[in-house]
Design an enzyme around this catalytic site. Structure first.
Site, PDB file in Angstrom:
ATOM      1  N   ASN A 115      -3.207   9.649  59.362  1.00 40.33           N
ATOM      2  CA  ASN A 115      -3.566   8.121  59.282  1.00 40.33           C
ATOM      3  C   ASN A 115      -4.918   7.622  59.286  1.00 40.33           C
ATOM      4  O   ASN A 115      -5.038   6.773  58.458  1.00 40.33           O
ATOM      5  CB  ASN A 115      -2.753   7.548  60.494  1.00 40.33           C
ATOM      6  CG  ASN A 115      -1.096   7.927  60.512  1.00 40.33           C
ATOM      7  OD1 ASN A 115      -0.700   8.371  59.675  1.00 40.33           O
ATOM      8  ND2 ASN A 115      -0.405   7.713  61.562  1.00 40.33           N
ATOM      9  N   THR A 160     -14.681 -31.394  27.610  1.00 43.59           N
ATOM     10  CA  THR A 160     -13.746 -31.531  28.698  1.00 43.59           C
ATOM     11  C   THR A 160     -12.620 -31.786  27.910  1.00 43.59           C
ATOM     12  O   THR A 160     -12.421 -32.346  26.961  1.00 43.59           O
ATOM     13  CB  THR A 160     -14.298 -32.619  29.711  1.00 43.59           C
ATOM     14  OG1 THR A 160     -14.226 -33.987  28.939  1.00 43.59           O
ATOM     15  CG2 THR A 160     -15.810 -32.448  30.331  1.00 43.59           C
ATOM     16  N   HIS A 161     -11.478 -31.288  28.759  1.00 46.69           N
ATOM     17  CA  HIS A 161     -10.193 -31.368  28.251  1.00 46.69           C
ATOM     18  C   HIS A 161     -10.037 -30.544  26.518  1.00 46.69           C
ATOM     19  O   HIS A 161      -9.252 -31.087  25.938  1.00 46.69           O
ATOM     20  CB  HIS A 161      -9.665 -32.685  27.872  1.00 46.69           C
ATOM     21  CG  HIS A 161      -9.967 -33.485  28.979  1.00 46.69           C
ATOM     22  ND1 HIS A 161      -8.819 -33.735  30.146  1.00 46.69           N
ATOM     23  CD2 HIS A 161     -10.905 -34.255  29.498  1.00 46.69           C
ATOM     24  CE1 HIS A 161      -9.483 -34.607  31.067  1.00 46.69           C
ATOM     25  NE2 HIS A 161     -10.638 -34.833  30.692  1.00 46.69           N
ATOM     26  N   SER A 282      -6.369  -6.288  10.241  1.00 49.29           N
ATOM     27  CA  SER A 282      -4.982  -6.490  10.144  1.00 49.29           C
ATOM     28  C   SER A 282      -4.490  -5.524   8.955  1.00 49.29           C
ATOM     29  O   SER A 282      -5.121  -5.417   8.105  1.00 49.29           O
ATOM     30  CB  SER A 282      -4.649  -7.775   9.698  1.00 49.29           C
ATOM     31  OG  SER A 282      -3.280  -7.915   9.122  1.00 49.29           O
ATOM     32  N   LYS A 288      -8.767 -10.450   7.817  1.00 45.69           N
ATOM     33  CA  LYS A 288      -8.576 -10.619   9.095  1.00 45.69           C
ATOM     34  C   LYS A 288      -9.778  -9.680   9.790  1.00 45.69           C
ATOM     35  O   LYS A 288      -9.838  -8.879   9.619  1.00 45.69           O
ATOM     36  CB  LYS A 288      -7.296 -10.442   9.658  1.00 45.69           C
ATOM     37  CG  LYS A 288      -6.193 -11.436   9.354  1.00 45.69           C
ATOM     38  CD  LYS A 288      -6.015 -12.536  10.323  1.00 45.69           C
ATOM     39  CE  LYS A 288      -5.050 -12.044  11.368  1.00 45.69           C
ATOM     40  NZ  LYS A 288      -4.799 -13.140  12.258  1.00 45.69           N
ATOM     41  N   ASN A 290      -9.811  -9.595  14.028  1.00 43.12           N
ATOM     42  CA  ASN A 290      -9.090  -9.976  15.265  1.00 43.12           C
ATOM     43  C   ASN A 290      -9.859  -9.794  16.561  1.00 43.12           C
ATOM     44  O   ASN A 290     -10.533  -8.714  16.751  1.00 43.12           O
ATOM     45  CB  ASN A 290      -7.847  -9.382  15.485  1.00 43.12           C
ATOM     46  CG  ASN A 290      -6.883 -10.266  14.380  1.00 43.12           C
ATOM     47  OD1 ASN A 290      -7.187 -11.171  13.597  1.00 43.12           O
ATOM     48  ND2 ASN A 290      -5.904  -9.082  13.670  1.00 43.12           N
ATOM     49  N   GLU A 295      -9.118 -10.689  23.728  1.00 41.84           N
ATOM     50  CA  GLU A 295      -7.554 -10.912  23.968  1.00 41.84           C
ATOM     51  C   GLU A 295      -6.864 -10.076  25.220  1.00 41.84           C
ATOM     52  O   GLU A 295      -6.333 -10.360  25.872  1.00 41.84           O
ATOM     53  CB  GLU A 295      -6.618 -10.677  22.683  1.00 41.84           C
ATOM     54  CG  GLU A 295      -6.990 -11.817  21.683  1.00 41.84           C
ATOM     55  CD  GLU A 295      -6.250 -11.462  20.423  1.00 41.84           C
ATOM     56  OE1 GLU A 295      -6.732 -10.738  19.453  1.00 41.84           O
ATOM     57  OE2 GLU A 295      -5.082 -11.736  20.355  1.00 41.84           O
ATOM     58  N   GLN A 327       1.573   3.631  51.939  1.00 45.20           N
ATOM     59  CA  GLN A 327       1.417   4.571  50.843  1.00 45.20           C
ATOM     60  C   GLN A 327       1.201   4.040  49.456  1.00 45.20           C
ATOM     61  O   GLN A 327       0.794   4.630  48.506  1.00 45.20           O
ATOM     62  CB  GLN A 327       2.202   5.611  51.055  1.00 45.20           C
ATOM     63  CG  GLN A 327       1.978   6.814  49.877  1.00 45.20           C
ATOM     64  CD  GLN A 327       2.810   7.959  50.251  1.00 45.20           C
ATOM     65  OE1 GLN A 327       2.509   8.969  51.102  1.00 45.20           O
ATOM     66  NE2 GLN A 327       3.915   8.205  49.372  1.00 45.20           N
ATOM     67  N   LYS A 330      -2.142   2.622  46.971  1.00 44.00           N
ATOM     68  CA  LYS A 330      -3.252   3.214  46.171  1.00 44.00           C
ATOM     69  C   LYS A 330      -3.063   2.896  44.784  1.00 44.00           C
ATOM     70  O   LYS A 330      -3.960   2.511  43.881  1.00 44.00           O
ATOM     71  CB  LYS A 330      -2.999   4.634  46.577  1.00 44.00           C
ATOM     72  CG  LYS A 330      -3.883   5.023  47.875  1.00 44.00           C
ATOM     73  CD  LYS A 330      -3.507   6.407  48.215  1.00 44.00           C
ATOM     74  CE  LYS A 330      -3.134   6.555  49.533  1.00 44.00           C
ATOM     75  NZ  LYS A 330      -2.116   5.945  50.340  1.00 44.00           N
TER      76      LYS A 330
HETATM   77  N1  ARG Z   1       0.356  10.286  51.977  1.00 44.19           N
HETATM   78  C1  ARG Z   1       0.166   9.117  53.199  1.00 44.19           C
HETATM   79  C2  ARG Z   1      -0.394   7.893  52.487  1.00 44.19           C
HETATM   80  O1  ARG Z   1      -0.719   7.706  51.508  1.00 44.19           O
HETATM   81  C3  ARG Z   1      -0.741   9.516  53.994  1.00 44.19           C
HETATM   82  C4  ARG Z   1      -0.532   9.263  55.515  1.00 44.19           C
HETATM   83  C5  ARG Z   1       0.604   9.777  55.997  1.00 44.19           C
HETATM   84  N2  ARG Z   1       0.856   9.486  57.510  1.00 44.19           N
HETATM   85  C6  ARG Z   1       1.890   9.731  57.925  1.00 44.19           C
HETATM   86  N3  ARG Z   1       2.010   9.507  59.259  1.00 44.19           N
HETATM   87  N4  ARG Z   1       2.907  10.020  57.418  1.00 44.19           N
HETATM   88  O2  ARG Z   1      -0.374   6.807  53.524  1.00 44.19           O
END
Ligand code: ARG
Length: 463
Positions: A115, A160-161, A282, A288, A290, A295, A327, A330
């Site tokens: 953790n 403006t606008h 294009s 063209k 582009n 974009e 989790q 990420k």
């Molecule tokens: N893979 C977990 C995460 O990204 C790591 C931490 C896991 N901790 C646990 N108590 N299961 O959060």
């Protein structure tokens, strides 16, 4: 189930290995392997601290530190075999360390938990991204300063606008974006300062009974201090949300600028020429060119803001401390960071490569009665009229010009005097766009002198 199917990290309590679906939903190795370098840096700092405090022997600490370097090089050279059964980067690394150095590897997890480990890894990763974002913003600001410098006194219509409002300078318009990206820069730096506290040593949630030295690990990893509450340390993800918040605002600024480039490069506007390097053709229409990069930059806000919303929703309502929901932090952040960097780099390249069409800008600046405010201001200044009356007189002259199919400077003196008998030839001087922009010398105004002052200030600020 055989012993082999059990996770060796917690096999003691378990009689059976996981169901395949459980393994699939549980594993994060598919994406958290991107934090391998941060994970190993964190573990090496932890091992050194375990040795220095006598929690493990110096020789074990050294073995762990050396072995971790071997693991890192295996990962960097693509030799490492990641295992879904081992769930995440933390257990993949530890398991491999055990294969390399044997029994001492089992001591690495003393006084810590996944953790605090994952919180530390992720913070290090986000911190690197904040630094990369800072560099990209500075580069983009320099690109904009280059454009502003070249065209500090080129006139163009200000809107403006999206209706012609008053003439402004090209430099002034570029510098507006410098201000925006400048605030983004300070937001990124500010977020970095606030997040730079080390979670390592918070352990699972309550701290540890081992005599660890949290200052030592914090310092080794470049943090300003250890985080002060172990519950908060393992459950805080607002550092990631702050990154996503800053990223969202940057992406919003990029999107606005991209939209202007799309409009400006159209055949109807022709304000800028985008370089071939940031355009596409294009497959059917030979004429063209582009503005695809613009974009796509304009669109990136969608996924970046999406990541911001997604992680906010993941975090809301989670009780303290760690929950596996976290989790899910990420992938959102990785995707947002990748796309932010891409959008910043593409905008940087487009700004450096684009050419402002100075003549077209100047002609456009003079159309749409853009100097009507200058006329009204002249009536106030020279004839001492109240502004409201001057506004009305100017309005009748705009209507007159419109009915004659001409612009304000094309009216005759007699036309002018039909609206107010005291108007003289001198009025025509303020109707030219060059004089108009030159007169706007108030602080922060569009006059070339003001624009140059701001360019110089920014050059000093950035060093
Ligand atoms: N893979 C977990 C995460 O990204 C790591 C931490 C896991 N901790 C646990 N108590 N299961 O959060």
């Amino acid at each position: 189930m055989s012993d082999n199917s059990q996770n060796q990290m917690w096999g003691g309590r378990f009689a059976a290995g996981p169901n395949a679906i459980m393994e699939a939903i549980n594993a994060s190795i598919g994406f958290d392997k991107r934090m391998a370098a941060q994970d190993i840096a964190g573990s090496r700092a932890h091992a050194a601290m375990l040795g220095a405090t006598g929690i493990v022997s110096d020789s074990d600490a050294n073995l762990m530190r050396e072995g971790l370097l071997t693991v890192l090089s295996e990962i960097e050279t693509g030799k490492f075999e990641f295992s879904t059964a081992l769930e995440d980067i933390h257990m993949n690394v530890e398991q491999r360390l055990k294969a390399i150095i044997g029994e001492p590897a089992g001591r690495l997890h003393t006084g810590r938990s996944r953790n605090d480990q994952v919180a530390t890894d992720f913070k290090l990763w986000v911190r690197d991204q904040l630094d990369a974002t800072e560099g990209a913003l500075i580069s983009l600001i320099h690109a904009l300063l280059g454009q502003a410098d070249a065209g500090a006194d080129w006139v163009m219509p200000g809107f403006t606008h999206l209706q012609v409002a008053q003439p402004v300078t090209w430099g002034h318009h570029m510098m507006a974006y410098v201000e925006m990206f400048g605030r983004d820069l300070s937001r990124v730096r500010d977020a970095r300062k606030r997040m730079n506290e080390c979670p390592l040593g918070a352990a699972a949630l309550a701290g540890t009974s081992f005599p660890i030295d949290r200052d030592m690990t914090a310092q080794a990893l470049g943090f300003d201090r250890p985080s002060a509450n172990s519950l908060d340390a393992v459950s805080d993800r607002d550092f990631a949300l702050e990154f996503l918040g800053a990223a969202t605002i940057i992406a919003m600024h990029l999107s606005r600028m991209a939209e202007e480039l799309v409009i400006w490069s159209s055949a109807q506007f022709r304000f800028v020429m985008l370089s071939d390097r940031f355009s596409t053709g294009s497959s059917i229409m030979p004429q063209k060119k582009n503005p695809d990069a613009a974009e796509l930059i304009r669109a990136k806000i969608g996924r970046i803001f999406g990541a911001n919303v997604a992680l906010t929703m993941v975090m809301k309502g989670l009780p303290l401390a760690y929950s596996k929901d976290m989790q899910e932090d990420k992938e959102q952040v990785f995707d947002a960071a990748d796309n932010l960097m891409l959008a910043l780099a593409a905008m940087d390249g487009m700004v450096r490569d684009m050419t402002a069409n100075r003549e077209v800008l100047e002609i456009a600046a003079a159309t749409g009665f853009s100097t009507a405010t200058d006329l009204a201001d002249w009536l106030v200044r020279v004839l001492d009229m109240p502004f409201r009356d001057a506004h009305h007189v100017t309005g009748t002259l705009v209507a007159l010009a419109e009915s004659k199919g001409c612009d304000l400077p094309d009216l005759t003196l007699a036309d002018m005097q039909s609206a107010h008998e005291n108007i003289t030839m001198a009025v025509f001087e303020v109707l030219g766009v060059q004089n108009s922009v030159a007169s706007r010398t108030s602080y922060g105004g569009t006059a070339p002198a003001q624009v140059r002052a701001q360019i110089n200030r920014w050059k000093e600020v950035l060093g």
